[in-house]
Write a protein that holds these residues in place. Structure first.
Motif, short mmCIF file in Angstrom:
data_model
loop_
_atom_site.label_atom_id
_atom_site.label_comp_id
_atom_site.label_asym_id
_atom_site.label_seq_id
_atom_site.Cartn_x
_atom_site.Cartn_y
_atom_site.Cartn_z
N ARG A 184 8.37 -1.12 -5.88
CA ARG A 184 7.12 -0.34 -5.91
C ARG A 184 7.07 0.63 -4.71
NH1 ARG A 184 2.99 0.79 -9.55
NH2 ARG A 184 1.94 2.29 -8.23
N ASP A 185 7.49 0.13 -3.53
CA ASP A 185 7.52 1.01 -2.35
C ASP A 185 8.45 2.19 -2.60
OD1 ASP A 185 5.84 -0.67 -0.87
OD2 ASP A 185 7.51 -1.84 -0.08
N LEU A 186 9.63 1.89 -3.11
CA LEU A 186 10.60 2.97 -3.38
C LEU A 186 9.97 4.00 -4.31
CD1 LEU A 186 14.12 1.34 -3.94
CD2 LEU A 186 13.08 2.15 -1.83
N GLN A 187 9.33 3.48 -5.35
CA GLN A 187 8.70 4.37 -6.33
C GLN A 187 7.66 5.26 -5.63
OE1 GLN A 187 6.97 2.46 -9.84
NE2 GLN A 187 5.31 3.96 -9.76
N ASN A 188 6.80 4.65 -4.82
CA ASN A 188 5.76 5.44 -4.16
C ASN A 188 6.35 6.52 -3.26
OD1 ASN A 188 3.84 3.89 -5.37
ND2 ASN A 188 3.54 2.53 -3.61
#
Lengths: 344, 534
Positions: free
Chosen positions: B55-59
């Motif tokens: 999710r962090d990578l996506q953000n």
């Protein structure tokens, strides 16, 4: 706004000119963008295509009697519509169809790409009021490096295999991609390359039209026990794991296609190496084309059409997706007949 | 790092195991020892503590590219892997990074991110992405999200290490088992002839059986073989060594704290003993179903109520070490007889000895297998009397002969794209059974079809979609598949009222009209033929 193209059960239809573009049904008049089998189909009475496409269509549709050549840019009056063809940069002879009627200009791109390809006429930006674009690779993860770079990787792979005593079997679309590889490889070598019969037939057509490629030799003409050690062989994907392939001993297999950009595609197709080489526009190429044509209205066909249409709407264009039977797939399998003919 | 990325690519682009081993050997021999240690760590499936999520990578990728979130998600669905999607979106065409060793990357760049705030972590990671090419971004993303897996098995990595060290693979395997620290010192010692001097107790590599696919006659005479039940629990190794008591799962994780009663039991084992066996939930002289055992998993420490409800035993079937001496090279019958003596000495109801089943002929054995379901076991294990205890999955001396699964004909109702190798292909299916005129979903299944069948179903799904819910499509009820599954029980959590275990596709019933698929009642009727649920 006028409606110069409608989707009908037979395909994309222009009522003003009473003709179809790349019909998938049998019609009276077909304007054909290029020779790939999801665009050039049998059964129509009359075909119009670019002059350089004619030999390809004759090869692919041997039963088609009436194939009429059009020079790029030449205007043809069909009913109340003025039709002209413009280079699409996809394969040799590939064209966009420009239709002018009722004071408007519509363009059907067919398949196209924006990056350099020594085997075909470069893409021409055609200003229009409505654009019908393909979206085979209409997702932002699809971005290409220059074809020459990828073919450089193919050459390195071939040389590394040679060092290991392996035969390099490169699979790719027999019409267009194979000749592009054979032309780009000229930067690195002048060696002869072996070809599957289906690739050879098209390569001869390209060469007859003045496209420079490496010299080729069809495996069809060689005895079964011929040694291919250290050589490069180019074949259509349908030949992968076929009886034809049995003649090669220690091989390394590679596949050249835009799909190879994604690891999952690479792994599930079972080739050892994937080379990212596509004859379709990548995501930046699609967006750039929409921008440069100045169109406000866009219809999207092939592949990731919903995704591209939604993004174009997000960017302020009026865009929608169209349901067609074009696949735009880089991995088109040849018909059984064609394979049987090419590789006895 | 560039060398590690190149190794990853080499491993990822060949299917030849020899080429993979050769690639790893060359890598291990040419990089600094600390790099080799970290590479081994990742290649064998170990991971650094996960502090950055997908999710962090996506953000961060969304921040960096400015694309709308839905577009990222759609892109993800065409790829099937977040780390890769991000790499394809943000990676540079050509790397601008000055190369650093893998160790430097991990120890001086990645691990120091841990105490930072999310925005600070994001800034650092985005800075890397601006310098790295797509392949480097992919490897980096995989490492920082703790999800690095490549197309090599642990056994293959160990083979390469053994080749580098010029040691027996079994010896090297033992040295890399359990939790270990990826340091140059550890790595050097592990590959040295003498091994570690002061190593903490580690489990022995498990010996695993292949499924029996040939006829019984072809494996030899009945008297050469020992048969026992194939228990449906968790494989484990119990050791009492150097005053320490450890219970390892087959995944080489320490599970001692999860089973306090077994920890107590292990203390009662003679010092220097290592047992191989199955952790089972057990009551009234019979195994409880697997759901009971599942209640004991994934908890740091079980509560008193759970321990009462799902008591566990250790069903021992092999003895790997006795009085500190490695017994793995001794024949199975000798290990078994010492194990029975040991069990008799310990005399604890929580330590059971997996009984050796009596049979005279292969026909007898077939009849035993037919009783397996009634015994609440998965089938039979066949072990050669003279077999040593080997390392990993080996053919020849140990076979598992499972009972035939239950089967049922169900209708395809929903499809969604798979991930990884199956990204962008509709390969994850939900199946339903009839209840009156209604189709009720009963199971999800992901595997069992051939590649060409998958392509045909994928094509069919695209043409027969009724509705879309995000990535999921509901389809016209039409296709019928025979599903196989291991077990079935009533369940309050499922709409259908039943839960099936390990469902998979056995075959595509193209001959069967969907109206004639099985009913939910057909499925429920199977429950009565198995042990009652808890």
């Amino acid at each position: 706004m006028a409606q110069l193209i409608q989707v009908t059960p037979q395909g994309l239809y222009c009522p003003q000119g009473d003709f179809y573009v790349d019909p998938w049904g049998k019609v009276e008049r077909a304007v054909v963008t290029h020779g790939h089998s999801d665009h050039a189909r049998v059964g129509s009475q009359q075909y119009f295509c670019s002059a350089t496409s004619v030999p390809i269509l004759q090869h692919r549709l041997p039963q088609a009697g009436d194939i009429r050549p059009l020079a790029f840019g030449e205007a043809l009056q069909l009913g109340d519509a003025t039709v002209s063809l413009h280079p699409a940069g996809h394969i040799l002879g590939s064209a966009q169809v420009r239709i002018a009627a009722e004071g408007e200009v519509w363009v059907v791109t067919g398949d196209y790409k924006r990056c350099a390809d020594p085997t075909c006429e470069p893409f021409e930006v055609v200003p229009c009021d409505a654009l019908i674009t393909e979206a085979t690779f209409g997702a932002p993860v699809y971005q290409w490096q220059p074809g020459a770079e990828t073919v450089g990787e193919i050459y390195q792979w071939w040389m590394e295999n040679r060092r290991l005593g392996l035969t390099s079997l490169l699979f790719c679309y027999a019409l267009g991609k194979a000749q592009r590889v054979l032309a780009e490889l000229r930067r690195f070598t002048d060696e002869e390359v072996y070809t599957h019969g289906a690739v050879e037939a098209i390569t001869v057509i390209y060469r007859d039209q003045g496209v420079a490629t490496l010299p080729t030799r069809a495996t069809t003409d060689l005895p079964k026990d011929h040694s291919y050690s250290g050589a490069l062989v180019i074949a259509p994907p349908s030949a992968h794991r076929s009886v034809w392939m049995k003649r090669f001993k220690n091989v390394s297999t590679g596949f050249a296609s835009g799909w190879m950009r994604v690891r999952g595609h690479r792994r599930r197709r079972g080739y050892q190496r994937g080379f990212v080489l596509s004859d379709h526009a990548d995501w930046p190429g699609l967006l750039r084309t929409v921008r440069e044509t100045g169109t406000k209205k866009i219809y999207v066909t092939h592949g990731y059409k919903d995704l591209l249409a939604r993004y174009l709407c997000h960017e302020g264009y009026a865009a929608q997706s169209l349901d067609t039977l074009f696949t735009g797939d880089d991995t088109e399998a040849l018909s059984e007949k064609e394979i049987a003919k090419a590789a006895p | 790092m560039k060398k590690f990325v190149a190794l990853f690519q080499a491993l990822d682009t060949t299917t030849s195991t020899n080429a993979k081993v050769a690639g790893m050997v060359e890598y291990f021999q040419t990089v600094p020892t600390a790099d080799a240690a970290w590479a081994t760590y990742f290649l064998t499936g170990e991971r650094i503590k996960r502090f950055i999520t997908s999710r962090d990578l996506q953000n961060w990728a969304i921040e960096m590219t400015g694309m709308p979130e839905w577009l990222f998600k759609d892109a993800y669905h065409t790829v099937g892997d977040t780390a890769e999607t991000v790499a394809l979106l943000v990676g540079q065409a050509h790397s601008n990074m000055q190369d650093k060793s893998l160790q430097e990357w991990i120890e001086r760049e990645i691990l120091p991110l841990m105490p930072l705030s999310k925005p600070e972590q994001g800034e650092r990671v985005k800075q890397w992405w601006r310098e790295l090419d797509t392949a480097e971004c992919f490897v980096l993303n995989k490492i920082i999200t703790g999800a690095f897996r490549v197309g090599v098995s642990k056994a293959l990595v160990l083979r390469a290490l053994a080749q580098v060290a010029q040691l027996e693979p079994a010896i090297v395997a033992h040295r890399f088992i359990g939790a270990w620290q990826p340091s140059a010192e550890f790595f050097q010692a592990a590959l040295s002839p003498a091994g570690h001097t002061s190593a903490a107790p580690r489990p022995y590599p498990f010996y695993l059986a292949y499924p029996l696919e040939q006829t019984l006659e072809s494996i030899g005479e009945p008297e050469e073989w020992l048969a026992e039940w194939k228990w449906d629990g968790i494989r484990g190794q119990m050791m009492h060594q150097g005053g320490e008591v450890l219970i390892w799962s087959r995944g080489e994780e320490l599970v001692t704290a999860q089973f306090p009663e077994l920890e107590e039991l292990a203390r009662r084992l003679p010092e220097g003993a290592v047992l191989d066996g199955e952790i089972l939930a057990w009551a009234n002289d019979a195994p409880l179903d697997f759901a009971a055992l599942q209640k004991r998993l994934g908890r740091k420490k079980p509560g008193a109520a759970v321990m009462r409800e799902s008591p566990v035993v250790f069903m021992a079937y092999d003895l790997l070490q006795y009085s500190g001496e490695d017994w793995r090279e001794r024949p199975l019958h000798a290990r078994k007889s010492r194990l029975t003596q040991l069990a008799a000495q310990v005399e604890d109801t929580r330590l059971m000895f997996s009984p050796i089943l009596q049979f005279q002929s292969w026909e007898d054995l077939g009849q035993l297998r037919a009783q397996a379901r009634a015994q609440s076991v998965e089938g039979l294990m066949l072990k050669r009397r003279e077999s040593t205890y080997q390392v990993g999955r080996k053919k020849g001396d140990w076979w598992k002969w499972k009972i035939d699964p239950y089967t049922i004909d169900a209708v395809l109702l929903y499809a969604q794209p798979g991930s990884g190798r199956r990204a962008n292909l509709y390969t994850d299916y939900t199946f339903a059974l009839w209840q009156g005129d209604e189709l009720v979903p009963v199971a999800k299944a992901y595997s069992g079809l051939t590649d060409s069948e998958i392509n045909r179903v994928d094509n069919w799904v695209r043409r027969n979609t009724v509705e879309r819910f995000g990535p999921v499509r509901s389809v016209k009820p039409e296709l019928v598949f025979e599903l196989a599954f291991e077990n079935i029980a009533f369940s309050k959590r499922h709409k259908s009222g039943v839960a099936v275990r390990f469902p998979r596709i056995k075959r595509w019933r193209e001959d069967k009209p969907f109206r004639e698929a099985d009913t939910l009642d057909n499925l429920k009727a199977l429950i009565n033929t198995t042990a009652p649920a808890t």
